[in-house]
Design a protein around this motif. Structure first.
Motif, PDB file in Angstrom:
ATOM      1  N   GLN A   1       0.663  -1.144  -0.072  1.00 11.73           N
ATOM      2  CA  GLN A   1      -0.066  -0.042   0.088  1.00 11.73           C
ATOM      3  C   GLN A   1       0.863   1.118  -0.120  1.00 11.73           C
ATOM      4  OE1 GLN A   1      -2.442  -0.699   3.537  1.00 11.73           O
ATOM      5  NE2 GLN A   1      -0.614   0.069   4.977  1.00 11.73           N
ATOM      6  N   ASN A   2       2.160   1.068   0.415  1.00 10.12           N
ATOM      7  CA  ASN A   2       3.143   2.212   0.373  1.00 10.12           C
ATOM      8  C   ASN A   2       4.021   2.566  -0.749  1.00 10.12           C
ATOM      9  OD1 ASN A   2       2.056   2.841   3.014  1.00 10.12           O
ATOM     10  ND2 ASN A   2       3.416   1.323   3.842  1.00 10.12           N
ATOM     11  N   LEU A   3       3.671   1.663  -1.997  1.00  7.43           N
ATOM     12  CA  LEU A   3       4.701   1.679  -3.028  1.00  7.43           C
ATOM     13  C   LEU A   3       4.598   3.057  -3.532  1.00  7.43           C
ATOM     14  CD1 LEU A   3       6.242   0.616  -5.230  1.00  7.43           C
ATOM     15  CD2 LEU A   3       4.010  -0.004  -6.649  1.00  7.43           C
ATOM     16  N   GLY A   4       5.819   3.615  -3.798  1.00  5.94           N
ATOM     17  CA  GLY A   4       5.946   5.026  -4.158  1.00  5.94           C
ATOM     18  C   GLY A   4       5.580   6.159  -3.344  1.00  5.94           C
ATOM     19  N   LEU A   5       5.158   6.071  -2.043  1.00  8.13           N
ATOM     20  CA  LEU A   5       4.831   7.139  -1.131  1.00  8.13           C
ATOM     21  C   LEU A   5       5.854   7.685  -0.666  1.00  8.13           C
ATOM     22  CD1 LEU A   5       1.333   5.773   0.562  1.00  8.13           C
ATOM     23  CD2 LEU A   5       1.706   7.249  -1.351  1.00  8.13           C
ATOM     24  N   ALA A   6       5.897   8.966  -0.608  1.00 13.46           N
ATOM     25  CA  ALA A   6       7.023   9.495  -0.037  1.00 13.46           C
ATOM     26  C   ALA A   6       7.049   9.622   1.514  1.00 13.46           C
ATOM     27  CB  ALA A   6       7.108  11.183  -0.564  1.00 13.46           C
ATOM     28  N   SER A   7       5.849   9.385   2.253  1.00 14.63           N
ATOM     29  CA  SER A   7       5.758   9.406   3.503  1.00 14.63           C
ATOM     30  C   SER A   7       4.674   8.320   4.035  1.00 14.63           C
ATOM     31  CB  SER A   7       5.564  10.589   4.202  1.00 14.63           C
ATOM     32  OG  SER A   7       4.124  11.133   3.986  1.00 14.63           O
ATOM     33  N   SER A   8       4.997   7.855   5.066  1.00 13.28           N
ATOM     34  CA  SER A   8       3.803   6.847   5.498  1.00 13.28           C
ATOM     35  C   SER A   8       4.063   6.648   7.080  1.00 13.28           C
ATOM     36  CB  SER A   8       3.873   5.511   4.921  1.00 13.28           C
ATOM     37  OG  SER A   8       3.150   4.579   5.393  1.00 13.28           O
ATOM     38  N   PRO A   9       2.892   6.026   7.698  1.00  8.43           N
ATOM     39  CA  PRO A   9       3.341   5.974   9.319  1.00  8.43           C
ATOM     40  C   PRO A   9       3.667   4.508   9.460  1.00  8.43           C
ATOM     41  CG  PRO A   9       0.694   5.560   8.555  1.00  8.43           C
ATOM     42  CD  PRO A   9       1.532   6.286   7.702  1.00  8.43           C
ATOM     43  N   ASP A  10       3.884   3.990   8.292  1.00  4.10           N
ATOM     44  CA  ASP A  10       4.595   2.127   8.448  1.00  4.10           C
ATOM     45  C   ASP A  10       5.881   2.442   8.018  1.00  4.10           C
ATOM     46  OD1 ASP A  10       1.940   0.957   8.476  1.00  4.10           O
ATOM     47  OD2 ASP A  10       1.786   1.488   6.311  1.00  4.10           O
ATOM     48  N   TYR A  11       6.622   3.764   7.728  1.00  2.00           N
ATOM     49  CA  TYR A  11       8.035   3.902   7.650  1.00  2.00           C
ATOM     50  C   TYR A  11       8.727   4.263   8.818  1.00  2.00           C
ATOM     51  CZ  TYR A  11       7.233   4.509   2.500  1.00  2.00           C
ATOM     52  OH  TYR A  11       6.586   4.493   1.364  1.00  2.00           O
ATOM     53  N   SER A  12       9.940   3.584   8.967  1.00  2.69           N
ATOM     54  CA  SER A  12      11.033   3.792  10.013  1.00  2.69           C
ATOM     55  C   SER A  12      12.298   3.990   9.462  1.00  2.69           C
ATOM     56  CB  SER A  12      10.817   2.994  11.197  1.00  2.69           C
ATOM     57  OG  SER A  12      11.248   1.688  10.756  1.00  2.69           O
ATOM     58  N   TRP A  13      12.850   4.874   9.828  1.00  4.06           N
ATOM     59  CA  TRP A  13      14.368   5.104   9.224  1.00  4.06           C
ATOM     60  C   TRP A  13      15.370   5.803  10.087  1.00  4.06           C
ATOM     61  CZ3 TRP A  13      10.396   7.701   6.984  1.00  4.06           C
ATOM     62  CH2 TRP A  13      10.466   9.131   6.868  1.00  4.06           C
ATOM     63  N   PRO A  14      16.508   6.021   9.920  1.00  4.05           N
ATOM     64  CA  PRO A  14      17.372   4.806   9.422  1.00  4.05           C
ATOM     65  C   PRO A  14      17.281   3.387  10.057  1.00  4.05           C
ATOM     66  CG  PRO A  14      19.009   6.269  10.396  1.00  4.05           C
ATOM     67  CD  PRO A  14      17.522   6.606  10.668  1.00  4.05           C
ATOM     68  N   GLU A  15      17.135   2.142   9.354  1.00  4.54           N
ATOM     69  CA  GLU A  15      17.294   0.970   9.862  1.00  4.54           C
ATOM     70  C   GLU A  15      18.676   0.400   9.259  1.00  4.54           C
ATOM     71  OE1 GLU A  15      15.341  -0.357  11.943  1.00  4.54           O
ATOM     72  OE2 GLU A  15      13.566   0.725  12.166  1.00  4.54           O
ATOM     73  N   TYR A  16      19.487  -0.743  10.292  1.00  8.60           N
ATOM     74  CA  TYR A  16      20.531  -1.016   9.756  1.00  8.60           C
ATOM     75  C   TYR A  16      20.641  -2.565   9.709  1.00  8.60           C
ATOM     76  CZ  TYR A  16      22.412   3.800   9.985  1.00  8.60           C
ATOM     77  OH  TYR A  16      22.687   5.009   9.824  1.00  8.60           O
ATOM     78  N   ARG A  17      19.367  -3.056   9.730  1.00  8.00           N
ATOM     79  CA  ARG A  17      19.560  -4.611   9.659  1.00  8.00           C
ATOM     80  C   ARG A  17      20.113  -5.340   8.812  1.00  8.00           C
ATOM     81  NH1 ARG A  17      13.849  -8.374   9.662  1.00  8.00           N
ATOM     82  NH2 ARG A  17      14.962 -10.307   9.800  1.00  8.00           N
ATOM     83  N   LEU A  18      20.323  -4.655   7.491  1.00  7.08           N
ATOM     84  CA  LEU A  18      20.857  -5.342   6.385  1.00  7.08           C
ATOM     85  C   LEU A  18      22.383  -4.705   6.296  1.00  7.08           C
ATOM     86  CD1 LEU A  18      18.005  -5.337   3.653  1.00  7.08           C
ATOM     87  CD2 LEU A  18      18.743  -7.107   5.289  1.00  7.08           C
ATOM     88  N   GLY A  19      22.823  -4.041   7.140  1.00  7.98           N
ATOM     89  CA  GLY A  19      24.250  -3.786   7.132  1.00  7.98           C
ATOM     90  C   GLY A  19      24.431  -2.224   6.515  1.00  7.98           C
ATOM     91  N   TYR A  20      23.327  -1.594   6.102  1.00 11.12           N
ATOM     92  CA  TYR A  20      23.303  -0.361   5.633  1.00 11.12           C
ATOM     93  C   TYR A  20      22.088   0.499   5.938  1.00 11.12           C
ATOM     94  CZ  TYR A  20      20.498  -2.707   2.087  1.00 11.12           C
ATOM     95  OH  TYR A  20      19.648  -3.228   1.470  1.00 11.12           O
TER      96      TYR A  20
END
Length: 374
Positions: free
Chosen positions: A16-35
C-alpha cells in the motif's frame, strides 16, 4: 511533483506504500541489512536510503536540461502540455507551457512527434573512455521501443551537472565478475547471488570510472543514473503498460518508482529477462518448459524454448504470464550489434566520458533514421 522527486519510499509491488514519500509504516534509518535503509512495516521491505535533498537538486537540473533541449515538457514545472509559440528573432521555434506559461526556445532545430511505445525495453552497457587512464568505464542505459525497435532514450552515469557527494560512484577495486554461464538457469542464479554479495543491493561495482584531473563533470552511482533515466521516460510516456528490463535489481526499483501510480493501480507490468541471442530467424512458436524460483525474493521465472534457443522471463508485478512468450530485449540486441560496428564507438577509449556519451547519442539518432527507412 512530489512523486517525481520521491526516491526514499517503498518499492515493493502490491504494498500500500509503493511510491509514497511518507507513511506511518515507515521508519528510518534501519541498519538490519548492514546499511542505512528505510523499513516499511507494511510489507517488511528495507530499501536503501538516499540523500533525498541531493537527489532532488541533481534531478531538477537534469530534467530541466533535457526539457530545455528537447521541448517535450516544461523545464520549470515538467508538465507535458505545451504549444508552439512563434519564433525567436533568429527564426527558431519557441514553445510555451500550458501550465505555468513559461516560454523557451528548445535547442534542437526541430520538434518531432513522440509516438507512445506499447513496451519499453531497457539494457545496460559498459563503455570504455579516456579518464585518468584509457581503461576507465562508463555505465550507459539504453531504452527502446520494444516493438518498433527505435532508441527512446540514452543516459550515462557521467553528469555535467553539480552533484552531491552521496550520489557519486566510488570505485573500491573489486569489480563484479561477468556472468557468462552457458546454462541460462545457472546464469540467472549467479546474477541473484551477485546481488547478495553487494554491500547493498543497488551498490554495483562495475569498474574504475575516474575522470581526468580537473575535468568538468562527475560520475554518478549507476542507481542514481537509473532513477534519472526512468524519470525522463515517465515524463514522456506516463501511460506505458509494459516494461522489460535486463536482470539487474536496481533497475527494477527505478522503474517501479518512476511509474508507481501505474503499478499501484495495476495498470502496468514489469518483467526481468535473460535470453540467449542468435541469428536464427526461424518462426517456431515459443514453448513454456516450466518455472524456477530464484534469489532473495524467490521470484518465479518462466523458462521458454524456441528450437534450440531458450530465454527466462520473470513477471515482477501482476500481469498475464502467457505474455512471457513475447517478452524480449531483441530491440536492444540489434542496436548493440550495429553499434559495435561503428568507428566512432570503436574509438571510445580515446575520448572523454562526455564525448563518448555524445557519440553514442548521435549514433542512436543515426540508427533510428536507418530503421525508419527499412
Amino acid at each position: 511533483m512530489t512523486s517525481l522527486f520521491t526516491i526514499n519510499c517503498c518499492k515493493s509491488f502490491g504494498c500500500q506504500n509503493l511510491g509514497l514519500a511518507s507513511s506511518p509504516d515507515y521508519s528510518w534509518p534501519e541498519y538490519r541489512l548492514g546499511y542505512a535503509a528505510l523499513h516499511c512495516r507494511a510489507c517488511g521491505s528495507y530499501p536503501p536510503l538516499f540523500n533525498e535533498e541531493q537527489f532532488r537538486r541533481w534531478l531538477s537540473v537534469y530534467l530541466a536540461d533535457f526539457a530545455a533541449n528537447s521541448g517535450y515538457f516544461c523545464p520549470r514545472c515538467y508538465q507535458r502540455e505545451t504549444i508552439r509559440y512563434g519564433h525567436n528573432p533568429r527564426g527558431s521555434q519557441r514553445v510555451q507551457c500550458q501550465g505555468c506559461k513559461k516560454v523557451w526556445t528548445p535547442k534542437q532545430p526541430a520538434l518531432t512527434a513522440l509516438v507512445p511505445p506499447a513496451q519499453i525495453a531497457t539494457i545496460p552497457l559498459i563503455v570504455p573512455f579516456q579518464g585518468v587512464s584509457s581503461d576507465q568505464q562508463l555505465y550507459v542505459l539504453l531504452s527502446f521501443d520494444a516493438i518498433r525497435g527505435k532508441v527512446l532514450h540514452i543516459s550515462s552515469n557521467f553528469t555535467p551537472h553539480p552533484v552531491g557527494s552521496s550520489l557519486l560512484y566510488r570505485w573500491r577495486d573489486n569489480a563484479e565478475p561477468p556472468v557468462i554461464h552457458d546454462d541460462i538457469i545457472e546464469r540467472v542464479s549467479q546474477r541473484e547471488t551477485q546481488f547478495l554479495r553487494r554491500s547493498q543491493f543497488d551498490e554495483i561495482q562495475y569498474g574504475s570510472a575516474m575522470l581526468k584531473r580537473n575535468a568538468n563533470g562527475a560520475i554518478l552511482r549507476p542507481v542514481i543514473a537509473a532513477h534519472g533515466h526512468f524519470r525522463i521516460l515517465s515524463r514522456l510516456w506516463p501511460e506505458v503498460k509494459t516494461h522489460i528490463i535486463a536482470h539487474e535489481c536496481f533497475l527494477r526499483g527505478a522503474v517501479i518508482t518512476a511509474w508507481a501510480e501505474q503499478f499501484c493501480h495495476h495498470h502496468a507490468s514489469l518483467w526481468f529477462i535473460d535470453e540467449e541471442i542468435n541469428n536464427d530467424k526461424r518462426t517456431l512458436p515459443w514453448q513454456l518448459l516450466g518455472n524456477t524460483w530464484q534469489g532473495w525474493w524467490q521470484n518465479q521465472w518462466q523458462i521458454w524454448q524456441q528450437g534450440n534457443t531458450r530465454k527466462m522471463v520473470c513477471l515482477l508485478t501482476e500481469g498475464q504470464v502467457e505474455k512471457g512468450a513475447s517478452i524480449t530485449l531483441a530491440a536492444g540486441h540489434h542496436f548493440l550489434a550495429w553499434l559495435q560496428q561503428q568507428t566512432e564507438f570503436q574509438q571510445s577509449p580515446r575520448y572523454s566520458a562526455h564525448s563518448v556519451f555524445q557519440a553514442i547519442r548521435s549514433l542512436a539518432d543515426k540508427y533510428n533514421a536507418f530503421i525508419e527507412k527499412r
